[in-house]
Design an enzyme around this catalytic site. Sequence first.
Site, PDB file in Angstrom:
ATOM      1  N   HIS A 192      40.730  27.919  42.695  1.00 16.82           N
ATOM      2  CA  HIS A 192      40.683  29.159  41.549  1.00 16.82           C
ATOM      3  C   HIS A 192      39.321  29.189  40.891  1.00 16.82           C
ATOM      4  CE1 HIS A 192      45.009  29.194  42.634  1.00 16.82           C
ATOM      5  NE2 HIS A 192      44.707  30.564  42.453  1.00 16.82           N
ATOM      6  N   CYS A 484      45.395  39.770  50.543  1.00 17.17           N
ATOM      7  CA  CYS A 484      44.992  39.766  49.120  1.00 17.17           C
ATOM      8  C   CYS A 484      44.299  38.557  48.616  1.00 17.17           C
ATOM      9  CB  CYS A 484      45.803  40.338  48.038  1.00 17.17           C
ATOM     10  SG  CYS A 484      47.286  38.933  47.708  1.00 17.17           S
TER      11      CYS A 484
HETATM   12  C1  PEP Z   1      46.735  33.477  47.909  1.00 20.21           C
HETATM   13  O1  PEP Z   1      47.391  32.238  47.680  1.00 20.21           O
HETATM   14  O2  PEP Z   1      46.028  33.897  48.690  1.00 20.21           O
HETATM   15  C2  PEP Z   1      46.592  34.429  46.651  1.00 20.21           C
HETATM   16  C3  PEP Z   1      46.253  35.650  46.747  1.00 20.21           C
HETATM   17  O3  PEP Z   1      47.004  33.686  45.506  1.00 20.21           O
HETATM   18  P1  PEP Z   1      46.429  32.602  44.572  1.00 20.21           P
HETATM   19  O4  PEP Z   1      44.929  32.623  45.144  1.00 20.21           O
HETATM   20  O5  PEP Z   1      46.198  33.233  43.275  1.00 20.21           O
HETATM   21  O6  PEP Z   1      47.148  31.448  44.672  1.00 20.21           O
END
Ligand code: PEP
Length: 535
Positions: A192, A484
Amino acid sequence: MADPGDGPPGAGLAGLGVSQGRAAGPVIRMAPPPVLPSPRQVADPAAEAAAVVKALESVTADLRQRVVLAGGGDAAEILDALAMIADDPMLREDAEAAVRDGLDAPHALDAAFTHHRETLAALGGYLAERAADLDDLKHRAIAACLGLPMPGIPAPGHPYILVAEDLSPADTAGLGADVVALVTEKGGPTSHTAILARGRGLPAVVACMGITDLADGTVISVDGKTGQVGVGLTDDAVAQVRRSDREERERLANSSGPGRTADGHPVKLLLNIGSADDLRPGAEGVGLFRTEFLFLDRKQEPSFEEQVAAYTEVFARAGTVVVRTLDAGTDKPLPFLGLPPEPNPALGIRGLRVDRVLPAVLDTQLDAIAEAARSTGADAWVMAPMVTTPAEAAGFARRARARGLTRVGAMVEVPAAALLADRLLAEVDFLSIGTNDLSQYTFAADRQHPGLADLLDPWQPALLKLIAACADAGRAAGKPVGVCGEAAGDPRLAPVLVGLGVTSLSMAAVCVPSVREELSQHTLEECRELAALAR
Ligand code: PEP
Ligand code: MG
């Protein structure tokens, strides 16, 4: 290797580039918490007391300077609250009393902060949750007293490149405008920290071994695309890096229009955002609104009204928005949920699973999303993270539709969900593939692990086969299936994803122009051929 001209031959480090763009400037390392030295015999209590006061004053002044640099918003409020605690006369009197009892200045500060922490913890509730802030302040005060660099995000008052062993999402969210790039020793491409850096258009390199050995003030260049870090740059080389970054940003900023293959097949190009601040022109809507990013620092659950205000701000500015309900847990802890620690957090209560223990949180959030959608008239789509079974998808869809939300979807982040994509689509209106977590769970590889980047590579055929299964199910049901995860922002992979049958790609704003440019150079048939080769 460093770029030629970046510094002396061979003077460079390499990591994983996770947020494109180039920057050059002096390094400042995020200092670790200080270690208390052994207690000293106090010869001059007055001098120790003066040192205590000076340390507290310097912490307060540092925090106040950071309030100004933060320029308002949540970050400024948090820093201001911390400055007030550091300036609290009771805290100072406690530390002075500890000096009178015979402690040296650093130990007196330690005793005073520990006492205040225990008092707060004993009060319980919200005040107990503030107790952790006192640890942060204690570390700052002791560092100031010992003449060590201040722990936490530095605020030198000039542009710099932040170097750290690792950064928490809250650290990254609170970065001032003076940070021009990030380099960390740990972290992976889908962590993140990487996502937040990309959201801010900040060049970032992770998994860069040796970076924390550089002395503060060393001038380096950072290439967030290639992962190269040039060390020991001349003034001319610095100017050249900055110029080339500016020119590249200007070139890409001129690209516009909807996503299309060379023969006109439409592929929606959408934005991943964490708040209204990440909105930029040039995309066709928001494909992933990570609502938990709004509340990472929060110690108390955001109220219905507060959530309505936050969602309204985004809905009013972006016509179509796919809102993801709170995805808490593992590397994105939300302290206000008060979830107990787990031995295996990535496999535990996270994402939609929080609803098993705290159902009111999702109810309030869906109410707030529905209210913001109603009042703005926005085309609001809502989806849940970490959906694992068709029954979970059905339960989520029922609750969202009961509030008048008509476009309800599920994220595909767990292989079980991809394998039953057709049954999920019998319950919901769309799927959105979160390749970051889908890689993590398919390859049993922690998405933050710098040593497992090869397994987390989105070109892995096993991942592409799961994406294809979802896209096939979408085609059969006549429903959209987007990507995404961070893979959607990789221009080289975009034609492959389209060839697999994906209908939209959602990414950080900084990636949109290069993905648009790449797609426009391949026909749909070529995309299909590339996909067949890759899977
Ligand atoms: C993913 O896991 O690809 C996603 C878009 O969610 P996050 O990265 O916020 O866990
Ligand atoms: Mg995810």
